[in-house]
Design a protein around this motif. Structure first.
Motif, PDB file in Angstrom:
ATOM      1  N   ILE A 162       9.601 -55.705  16.534  1.00  0.00           N
ATOM      2  CA  ILE A 162      10.862 -55.717  15.789  1.00  0.00           C
ATOM      3  C   ILE A 162      11.949 -56.347  16.650  1.00  0.00           C
ATOM      4  O   ILE A 162      12.222 -55.864  17.757  1.00  0.00           O
ATOM      5  CB  ILE A 162      11.279 -54.290  15.384  1.00  0.00           C
ATOM      6  CG1 ILE A 162      10.258 -53.684  14.425  1.00  0.00           C
ATOM      7  CG2 ILE A 162      12.663 -54.303  14.727  1.00  0.00           C
ATOM      8  CD1 ILE A 162      10.519 -52.226  14.095  1.00  0.00           C
ATOM      9  N   PRO A 163      12.572 -57.428  16.202  1.00  0.00           N
ATOM     10  CA  PRO A 163      13.602 -58.098  17.001  1.00  0.00           C
ATOM     11  C   PRO A 163      14.754 -57.157  17.367  1.00  0.00           C
ATOM     12  O   PRO A 163      15.282 -56.452  16.517  1.00  0.00           O
ATOM     13  CB  PRO A 163      14.096 -59.221  16.075  1.00  0.00           C
ATOM     14  CG  PRO A 163      12.955 -59.468  15.138  1.00  0.00           C
ATOM     15  CD  PRO A 163      12.329 -58.128  14.927  1.00  0.00           C
ATOM     16  N   GLY A 164      15.104 -57.134  18.637  1.00  0.00           N
ATOM     17  CA  GLY A 164      16.232 -56.331  19.096  1.00  0.00           C
ATOM     18  C   GLY A 164      15.947 -54.854  19.258  1.00  0.00           C
ATOM     19  O   GLY A 164      16.843 -54.090  19.633  1.00  0.00           O
ATOM     20  N   CYS A 165      14.707 -54.427  18.991  1.00  0.00           N
ATOM     21  CA  CYS A 165      14.379 -52.998  19.052  1.00  0.00           C
ATOM     22  C   CYS A 165      14.099 -52.564  20.485  1.00  0.00           C
ATOM     23  O   CYS A 165      13.305 -53.184  21.191  1.00  0.00           O
ATOM     24  CB  CYS A 165      13.164 -52.714  18.169  1.00  0.00           C
ATOM     25  SG  CYS A 165      12.728 -50.952  18.080  1.00  0.00           S
ATOM     26  N   ASP A 166      14.757 -51.495  20.928  1.00  0.00           N
ATOM     27  CA  ASP A 166      14.498 -50.950  22.251  1.00  0.00           C
ATOM     28  C   ASP A 166      14.071 -49.485  22.201  1.00  0.00           C
ATOM     29  O   ASP A 166      13.876 -48.843  23.226  1.00  0.00           O
ATOM     30  CB  ASP A 166      15.716 -51.109  23.163  1.00  0.00           C
ATOM     31  CG  ASP A 166      16.957 -50.421  22.614  1.00  0.00           C
ATOM     32  OD1 ASP A 166      16.833 -49.610  21.681  1.00  0.00           O
ATOM     33  OD2 ASP A 166      18.059 -50.706  23.118  1.00  0.00           O
ATOM     34  N   LYS A 167      13.904 -48.977  20.957  1.00  0.00           N
ATOM     35  CA  LYS A 167      13.464 -47.590  20.812  1.00  0.00           C
ATOM     36  C   LYS A 167      12.765 -47.405  19.483  1.00  0.00           C
ATOM     37  O   LYS A 167      13.298 -47.767  18.432  1.00  0.00           O
ATOM     38  CB  LYS A 167      14.676 -46.649  20.891  1.00  0.00           C
ATOM     39  CG  LYS A 167      14.335 -45.172  20.723  1.00  0.00           C
ATOM     40  CD  LYS A 167      15.594 -44.335  20.745  1.00  0.00           C
ATOM     41  CE  LYS A 167      15.296 -42.848  20.570  1.00  0.00           C
ATOM     42  NZ  LYS A 167      16.526 -42.025  20.554  1.00  0.00           N
ATOM     43  N   PHE A 168      11.564 -46.870  19.534  1.00  0.00           N
ATOM     44  CA  PHE A 168      10.825 -46.522  18.319  1.00  0.00           C
ATOM     45  C   PHE A 168       9.906 -45.362  18.715  1.00  0.00           C
ATOM     46  O   PHE A 168       8.784 -45.556  19.169  1.00  0.00           O
ATOM     47  CB  PHE A 168      10.000 -47.710  17.816  1.00  0.00           C
ATOM     48  CG  PHE A 168       9.717 -47.654  16.337  1.00  0.00           C
ATOM     49  CD1 PHE A 168      10.355 -48.500  15.437  1.00  0.00           C
ATOM     50  CD2 PHE A 168       8.813 -46.723  15.815  1.00  0.00           C
ATOM     51  CE1 PHE A 168      10.109 -48.452  14.080  1.00  0.00           C
ATOM     52  CE2 PHE A 168       8.551 -46.648  14.465  1.00  0.00           C
ATOM     53  CZ  PHE A 168       9.203 -47.526  13.590  1.00  0.00           C
ATOM     54  N   GLU A 169      10.417 -44.159  18.550  1.00  0.00           N
ATOM     55  CA  GLU A 169       9.727 -42.969  19.060  1.00  0.00           C
ATOM     56  C   GLU A 169       9.414 -41.987  17.944  1.00  0.00           C
ATOM     57  O   GLU A 169      10.239 -41.747  17.053  1.00  0.00           O
ATOM     58  CB  GLU A 169      10.595 -42.274  20.117  1.00  0.00           C
ATOM     59  CG  GLU A 169      10.918 -43.143  21.315  1.00  0.00           C
ATOM     60  CD  GLU A 169      11.862 -42.443  22.289  1.00  0.00           C
ATOM     61  OE1 GLU A 169      12.351 -41.340  21.941  1.00  0.00           O
ATOM     62  OE2 GLU A 169      12.108 -42.994  23.371  1.00  0.00           O
TER      63      GLU A 169
END
Length: 216
Positions: free
Chosen positions: A30-37
């Motif tokens: 995902i572009p620009g994503c720094d967190k997916f928890e």
């Protein structure tokens, strides 16, 4: 905003399903994503940087999966807050279906030499198709940018995601079978072209040549 699309993926339905349910894979693609928890049962906490025209913002929110039918698809709802930039919320549906062996593409009869063997059907390359729909609502500064700019940014983000997703799948599983087959056939095709060119230039064996007849 509404958006729908269809993508052909060079991995199996199961491989695509596993990737689309892997937080680390989604975070990477995902572009620009720094967190997916994962924070709960089919619920995720998400953080990403988004830029639409002159507006840039850091969004934080959540994604919840529902109507899960493995490995065929699911529905997800999302909502995010970007401070003064505004908010975004909506839903999306994702469906997967296999295409390997679903159809065969026969070689055209008039494309083969008259003295060649009968044309055989070539199996379709392995893979799957992904269909998706998105319905979203935005507010704040983002909403003031105009629908055309918002739609363009959404399409660009989707294209970027699938480019990254395909690259990630190839790094895990290798190139699609069709790509490997094309690479293997290239030398033989090139040799055939060179042989034909040499005959036209009078450098190769001509029809009626004893050596050529013996070879046939």
């Amino acid at each position: 905003m509404e958006m729908l699309g269809n993508r052909r993926l060079g991995v199996t339905q199961q491989q695509a399903w596993e990737a689309l349910n892997d937080p680390e894979t989604l975070k990477k693609c995902i572009p620009g994503c720094d967190k997916f928890e994962l924070t709960g049962d089919n619920q995720y906490s998400v953080g990403l940087a988004l830029k639409i025209g002159p507006v840039s913002a850091k969004f934080s929110g959540k994604v919840v999966l529902s109507d899960i039918v493995a490995p065929d698809g699911y529905k997800l709802t999302f909502e995010g807050q970007g401070g003064v930039a505004g908010f975004a919320k909506g839903s999306s549906s994702v469906t997967l279906k296999p295409v390997a062996g679903a159809a065969e593409t026969p070689v055209a009869a008039d494309a083969a030499p008259a003295d060649s063997a009968p044309a055989e059907a070539a199996p379709a390359p392995a893979g799957c198709e992904l269909d998706y729909t998105v319905q979203a609502q935005v507010g704040g500064k983002i909403a003031q940018l105009g629908q055309r700019l918002i739609d363009g940014a959404a399409k660009s983000t989707a294209d970027d995601f699938f480019k990254r997703f395909e690259a990630e799948m190839q790094s895990r599983y290798g190139p699609p079978p069709s790509a490997a087959g094309d690479a293997a056939e290239a030398p033989a095709e090139k040799a055939g072209m060179m042989s034909g060119l040499m005959k036209k230039m009078g450098l190769g064996k001509k029809d009626g040549d004893p050596a050529s007849d013996d070879a046939n």
